[in-house]
Design an enzyme around this catalytic site. Structure first.
Site, PDB file in Angstrom:
ATOM      1  N   ASP A   1       0.823  -1.210   0.000  1.00 44.70           N
ATOM      2  CA  ASP A   1       0.000   0.000   0.000  1.00 44.70           C
ATOM      3  C   ASP A   1       0.864   1.270   0.000  1.00 44.70           C
ATOM      4  O   ASP A   1       0.398   2.338   0.372  1.00 44.70           O
ATOM      5  CB  ASP A   1      -0.965  -0.002   1.194  1.00 44.70           C
ATOM      6  CG  ASP A   1      -0.222  -0.090   2.518  1.00 44.70           C
ATOM      7  OD1 ASP A   1       1.013  -0.254   2.489  1.00 44.70           O
ATOM      8  OD2 ASP A   1      -0.872   0.009   3.573  1.00 44.70           O
TER       9      ASP A   1
ATOM     10  N   HIS B   1      17.854   2.291 -22.479  1.00 40.68           N
ATOM     11  CA  HIS B   1      17.152   2.651 -21.239  1.00 40.68           C
ATOM     12  C   HIS B   1      17.727   1.901 -20.038  1.00 40.68           C
ATOM     13  O   HIS B   1      16.989   1.390 -19.203  1.00 40.68           O
ATOM     14  CB  HIS B   1      15.649   2.375 -21.382  1.00 40.68           C
ATOM     15  CG  HIS B   1      14.983   3.324 -22.325  1.00 40.68           C
ATOM     16  ND1 HIS B   1      13.695   3.160 -22.776  1.00 40.68           N
ATOM     17  CD2 HIS B   1      15.420   4.457 -22.914  1.00 40.68           C
ATOM     18  CE1 HIS B   1      13.381   4.139 -23.597  1.00 40.68           C
ATOM     19  NE2 HIS B   1      14.418   4.941 -23.705  1.00 40.68           N
TER      20      HIS B   1
ATOM     21  N   ASP C   1      22.868   9.919 -18.601  1.00 37.34           N
ATOM     22  CA  ASP C   1      21.696  10.632 -19.124  1.00 37.34           C
ATOM     23  C   ASP C   1      20.833  10.948 -17.918  1.00 37.34           C
ATOM     24  O   ASP C   1      20.199  10.055 -17.339  1.00 37.34           O
ATOM     25  CB  ASP C   1      20.950   9.743 -20.126  1.00 37.34           C
ATOM     26  CG  ASP C   1      19.757  10.441 -20.771  1.00 37.34           C
ATOM     27  OD1 ASP C   1      19.336  11.506 -20.271  1.00 37.34           O
ATOM     28  OD2 ASP C   1      19.255   9.903 -21.777  1.00 37.34           O
TER      29      ASP C   1
ATOM     30  N   ASP D   1      17.142  17.533 -19.473  1.00 37.34           N
ATOM     31  CA  ASP D   1      17.403  16.201 -20.042  1.00 37.34           C
ATOM     32  C   ASP D   1      18.752  16.268 -20.756  1.00 37.34           C
ATOM     33  O   ASP D   1      18.821  16.761 -21.884  1.00 37.34           O
ATOM     34  CB  ASP D   1      16.267  15.834 -21.007  1.00 37.34           C
ATOM     35  CG  ASP D   1      16.443  14.451 -21.610  1.00 37.34           C
ATOM     36  OD1 ASP D   1      17.353  13.717 -21.194  1.00 37.34           O
ATOM     37  OD2 ASP D   1      15.646  14.109 -22.515  1.00 37.34           O
TER      38      ASP D   1
ATOM     39  N   HIS E   1      17.941   5.406 -32.786  1.00 41.91           N
ATOM     40  CA  HIS E   1      16.849   6.254 -32.294  1.00 41.91           C
ATOM     41  C   HIS E   1      16.836   7.584 -33.024  1.00 41.91           C
ATOM     42  O   HIS E   1      17.771   7.906 -33.765  1.00 41.91           O
ATOM     43  CB  HIS E   1      16.977   6.458 -30.774  1.00 41.91           C
ATOM     44  CG  HIS E   1      18.277   7.068 -30.323  1.00 41.91           C
ATOM     45  ND1 HIS E   1      18.561   8.419 -30.465  1.00 41.91           N
ATOM     46  CD2 HIS E   1      19.372   6.517 -29.739  1.00 41.91           C
ATOM     47  CE1 HIS E   1      19.767   8.655 -29.962  1.00 41.91           C
ATOM     48  NE2 HIS E   1      20.289   7.525 -29.526  1.00 41.91           N
TER      49      HIS E   1
ATOM     50  N   HIS F   1      13.478  15.094 -29.108  1.00 44.38           N
ATOM     51  CA  HIS F   1      12.053  15.157 -28.796  1.00 44.38           C
ATOM     52  C   HIS F   1      11.764  16.505 -28.169  1.00 44.38           C
ATOM     53  O   HIS F   1      12.672  17.183 -27.686  1.00 44.38           O
ATOM     54  CB  HIS F   1      11.683  14.010 -27.831  1.00 44.38           C
ATOM     55  CG  HIS F   1      12.593  13.932 -26.620  1.00 44.38           C
ATOM     56  ND1 HIS F   1      12.402  14.713 -25.506  1.00 44.38           N
ATOM     57  CD2 HIS F   1      13.706  13.199 -26.376  1.00 44.38           C
ATOM     58  CE1 HIS F   1      13.359  14.439 -24.626  1.00 44.38           C
ATOM     59  NE2 HIS F   1      14.167  13.538 -25.127  1.00 44.38           N
TER      60      HIS F   1
ATOM     61  N   HIS G   1       9.487  13.797 -22.439  1.00 51.22           N
ATOM     62  CA  HIS G   1       9.107  13.615 -23.845  1.00 51.22           C
ATOM     63  C   HIS G   1       7.822  14.423 -23.993  1.00 51.22           C
ATOM     64  O   HIS G   1       6.723  13.911 -23.799  1.00 51.22           O
ATOM     65  CB  HIS G   1       8.889  12.142 -24.178  1.00 51.22           C
ATOM     66  CG  HIS G   1      10.168  11.352 -24.135  1.00 51.22           C
ATOM     67  ND1 HIS G   1      10.232  10.009 -24.361  1.00 51.22           N
ATOM     68  CD2 HIS G   1      11.449  11.732 -23.899  1.00 51.22           C
ATOM     69  CE1 HIS G   1      11.497   9.591 -24.256  1.00 51.22           C
ATOM     70  NE2 HIS G   1      12.238  10.629 -23.972  1.00 51.22           N
TER      71      HIS G   1
ATOM     72  N   GLU H   1      20.130  14.879 -29.547  1.00 50.35           N
ATOM     73  CA  GLU H   1      20.823  13.811 -28.849  1.00 50.35           C
ATOM     74  C   GLU H   1      21.189  12.622 -29.734  1.00 50.35           C
ATOM     75  O   GLU H   1      20.699  11.512 -29.528  1.00 50.35           O
ATOM     76  CB  GLU H   1      19.980  13.333 -27.664  1.00 50.35           C
ATOM     77  CG  GLU H   1      18.524  13.001 -27.997  1.00 50.35           C
ATOM     78  CD  GLU H   1      17.788  12.445 -26.776  1.00 50.35           C
ATOM     79  OE1 GLU H   1      18.314  11.524 -26.147  1.00 50.35           O
ATOM     80  OE2 GLU H   1      16.686  12.941 -26.470  1.00 50.35           O
TER      81      GLU H   1
ATOM     82  N   TYR I   1      26.104   3.326 -30.704  1.00 49.29           N
ATOM     83  CA  TYR I   1      26.093   2.233 -29.731  1.00 49.29           C
ATOM     84  C   TYR I   1      26.639   0.996 -30.441  1.00 49.29           C
ATOM     85  O   TYR I   1      25.931   0.385 -31.247  1.00 49.29           O
ATOM     86  CB  TYR I   1      24.667   2.001 -29.225  1.00 49.29           C
ATOM     87  CG  TYR I   1      23.996   3.315 -28.855  1.00 49.29           C
ATOM     88  CD1 TYR I   1      24.157   3.867 -27.584  1.00 49.29           C
ATOM     89  CD2 TYR I   1      23.265   4.048 -29.806  1.00 49.29           C
ATOM     90  CE1 TYR I   1      23.594   5.099 -27.262  1.00 49.29           C
ATOM     91  CE2 TYR I   1      22.703   5.277 -29.487  1.00 49.29           C
ATOM     92  CZ  TYR I   1      22.870   5.795 -28.215  1.00 49.29           C
ATOM     93  OH  TYR I   1      22.317   7.017 -27.904  1.00 49.29           O
TER      94      TYR I   1
ATOM     95  N   ARG J   1      26.425   9.037 -26.308  1.00 51.82           N
ATOM     96  CA  ARG J   1      25.333   9.954 -26.691  1.00 51.82           C
ATOM     97  C   ARG J   1      25.691  11.315 -26.118  1.00 51.82           C
ATOM     98  O   ARG J   1      26.255  11.398 -25.015  1.00 51.82           O
ATOM     99  CB  ARG J   1      23.990   9.452 -26.156  1.00 51.82           C
ATOM    100  CG  ARG J   1      22.815  10.364 -26.505  1.00 51.82           C
ATOM    101  CD  ARG J   1      21.448   9.705 -26.288  1.00 51.82           C
ATOM    102  NE  ARG J   1      21.163   9.353 -24.916  1.00 51.82           N
ATOM    103  CZ  ARG J   1      21.191   8.111 -24.432  1.00 51.82           C
ATOM    104  NH1 ARG J   1      21.491   7.090 -25.227  1.00 51.82           N
ATOM    105  NH2 ARG J   1      20.924   7.864 -23.162  1.00 51.82           N
TER     106      ARG J   1
ATOM    107  N   GLU K   1      23.695  14.913 -25.481  1.00 58.47           N
ATOM    108  CA  GLU K   1      22.334  15.461 -25.526  1.00 58.47           C
ATOM    109  C   GLU K   1      22.277  16.844 -24.898  1.00 58.47           C
ATOM    110  O   GLU K   1      22.648  17.017 -23.734  1.00 58.47           O
ATOM    111  CB  GLU K   1      21.375  14.530 -24.765  1.00 58.47           C
ATOM    112  CG  GLU K   1      19.949  15.078 -24.652  1.00 58.47           C
ATOM    113  CD  GLU K   1      18.990  14.106 -23.976  1.00 58.47           C
ATOM    114  OE1 GLU K   1      19.445  13.298 -23.141  1.00 58.47           O
ATOM    115  OE2 GLU K   1      17.782  14.169 -24.288  1.00 58.47           O
TER     116      GLU K   1
END
Ligand code: GLY
Ligand code: MN
Ligand code: MN
Length: 458
Positions: free
Chosen positions: A50, A255, A272, A284, A363, A367, A374, A397, A401, A425, A427
């Protein structure tokens, strides 16, 4: 090196005031025509057993109301007379509940402090909603997102339709509020830009702290702690999204938020992370640097390439351009560089057309950014990409990879082991600015986070 903060800065309290929210409501009311809008707040969300997650308001609701409690509903009613167009349903004052979960503004507070023309306890929504919707030509409500409010809206509308033969009137359509509201949210006001600057400033400071602290042998999570400590010490709510602190090959998982590995000598570290302010504006930022302070030859080649692509893409941000052009700019630099390095083969046009680079850069380049990381807002309207305009804010960004997770496309070279485990990356958050005010047509809100190759080394 940014100092460790011991007290929150004043600027974090400079929240967008009720006057701003009232202006937004008026602009939204003007766009609604004669449709009545029903905009629910976010509910509390259970984490485990809870225990609840810290409350996070729904951004549409926040944008219009500035009201930071769960279980509320805002009605915007252009068909009603002056003094009845903004109605809030909220949780009423209740000492027995407030002693557990904190003070509520209640019905009186909603009118006194949040500009509601009228306010009611949430439990009266089912009874009063049909009354407030009466006379509207349409109902603007986002179906599919609000399981408690949606049946009430549909029931009220259904009753109107049932009675229409005798009453002579009913809303003719259920319409989506998002295209109207998100068009407003896409173009930030000067006050909003100021909040985004602040979020970006705090986020950039955290990145600088992290780079200066990182050493082989540290845990990714220790770096995460350092970053998020700075967010909180600066007075932000905390991270805007799950901070990604990814050493070596972990950076090739886009991610990656486990942040559970140890930093290794010779690896890169991709971070990131961005903070969310008390009024939900977000930063970001991604930066990538060598854990031991020196790039290897391969790491430097790829870092230089991503940086070149990123700088070219940032330069493409200006009024009249499009997010698609920003992406295409980064992509072309990346593909040409990868061809030079022998990681791709063929000609740039062919590789781009076939998507034969996607095992390395999978990618888009950015954005919208705002109250949501986003952020809302269309990138295309039908066949037409949306033109960038002053006040829009987007991330830029690009990344590379190099791993063996994705198959190398037919006709492309196998990847030599010396490149594998490199994820990079870079960004930045970039505001589109009027060229009369800023000649290049943009402002890099995250410029305080260094990114030059030499600055990544020590
Ligand atoms: N941090 C999320 C993103 O860069 O899109
Ligand atoms: Mn981003
Ligand atoms: Mn990011």
């Amino acid at each position: 090196m940014p100092a460790i903060l011991t007290e929150p800065r004043r600027s974090v309290f400079a929240v967008i005031d009720q006057h701003c929210h009232a202006e937004r409501r008026q602009r939204f009311l003007d766009l609604l025509g004669d449709a009545a809008a029903v905009i629910p707040a976010a509910p509390l969300v259970t984490h485990h057993a809870d225990c609840e997650w810290p409350f996070r308001q729904n951004s549409d609701f926040w944008y219009l109301t500035g009201f930071d409690e769960p279980d509320a509903v805002a009605l915007l009613l252009p068909h009603r007379p002056d003094g009845e167009r903004y109605v809030l349903f909220v949780q009423p004052r209740e000492p027995g509940a407030e002693v557990w979960t904190g003070r509520r503004w209640g019905v009186e507070g909603a009118m006194e402090h949040f500009g509601a023309d009228l306010a009611h306890p949430l439990e009266d929504l089912a009874e009063l909603l049909p009354h407030y919707l009466e006379g509207a030509e349409g109902i603007a409500f986002r179906v599919g997102h609000h399981s408690k409010v949606e049946p009430l809206v549909l029931q009220a509308w259904g009753t109107q339709l049932d009675r229409q033969p005798r009453t002579g009137a009913a809303a003719l359509a259920l319409v989506a509020p998002c295209p109207l509201l998100h068009r407003l949210r896409l173009e930030k006001t000067p006050q909003e830009l100021e909040r985004l600057r602040e979020a970006c400033r705090i986020s950039a400071e955290a990145h600088e702290l992290a780079r200066q602290a990182a050493q082989p042998g540290m845990g990714e999570r220790q770096i995460q702690a350092l970053i998020e400590q700075h967010f909180l010490a600066a007075g932000a709510r905390g991270p805007a999204y799950g901070s990604i602190v990814a050493g070596g090959d972990n950076a090739c998982v886009l991610h990656y938020i486990a942040n559970s590995a140890q930093l290794r000598d010779g690896d890169l570290l991709l971070i990131d992370a961005g903070c969310s302010l008390s009024d939900y504006y977000n930063g970001d930022i991604t930066r990538t640097f060598p854990v031991n302070g020196r790039f290897s030859g391969e790491q430097r080649d790829l870092y230089d390439l991503v940086l070149e692509a990123q700088i070219a893409a940032v330069a493409a941000v200006a009024p009249g351009g499009t997010a698609e052009q920003v992406h295409d700019t980064a992509l072309r630099v990346m593909v040409e560089g990868l061809l030079d390095l022998g990681l791709l083969s063929g000609d740039a046009d062919g590789v781009i057309e076939q998507g034969a680079y996607r095992h390395l850069f999978m990618h888009r380049t950015g954005h919208w950014l705002g109250l949501d990381v986003h952020d809302v807002g269309a990138y295309r309207l039908g066949d037409h990409p949306v033109n960038l305009a002053p006040g829009m804010v987007l991330t830029v960004e690009p990344g590379l990879y190099v791993s063996d997770r994705l198959p190398v496309p037919d006709g492309q070279p196998a990847i030599d082991d010396r490149w594998k485990g490199i994820g990079i990356r870079i960004e930045d958050d970039v505001a589109v600015r009027d060229c009369q005010e800023v000649a290049c047509g943009h402002e890099v809100l995250t410029a305080a986070a260094l990114k030059a190759t030499a600055d990544m080394e020590r």
